[in-house]
Design a protein around this motif. Sequence first.
Motif: not given
Length: 174
Positions: A68-69, A72, A75, A78
């Motif tokens: 996920a990081q 980021a 994505l 926010p």
Amino acid sequence: MKALIGAALLAAGRPVRAAELAQLLGVPETQARRQLQRYAEEVQAADLGFVVEEVAGGFRLVVLPALAQQLAPLLSPPPLPTLSGAALEVLAIIAYRQPVTRAEIEAMRGGSAGTVMTLQERELIKVVGRADAVGQPLLYGTTERFLLEFGLKSLADLPELLAEGAEFSQLLRG
């Protein structure tokens, strides 16, 4: 069948219930659940960067938390700002005591429940009825989005209440 299951989970953009999947596949729900379980196992074994997650009464594809990081920047939108301590307290009271009135929330907190509007705007709680009391105050409960945001299959998955004096922020996994 495998391709259709994967495409359905990806395209829906929300958790897909087993009954919906069964209808889509044209098979009984028990068979759809078996096929979904096989699909989930194959996806996990293939180490594709995502897994099938059961949440809010359905199933969806999610990115592995370990990735996920790195993802980021891709994505959107926010993430919402984190909830304040007061908002988490109110949300925990509603989650564990629902349906509950604002006056009951304030009595439990020993202070204002002013974050109710914020929680409604974020679609984490909703009005679920009116209390049978003087003035018929609104009753609040959690939403499906609450389950999604905190990764819960149902309210039964809420952690057990902690000892007196524990922080409400520790009650939720979000």
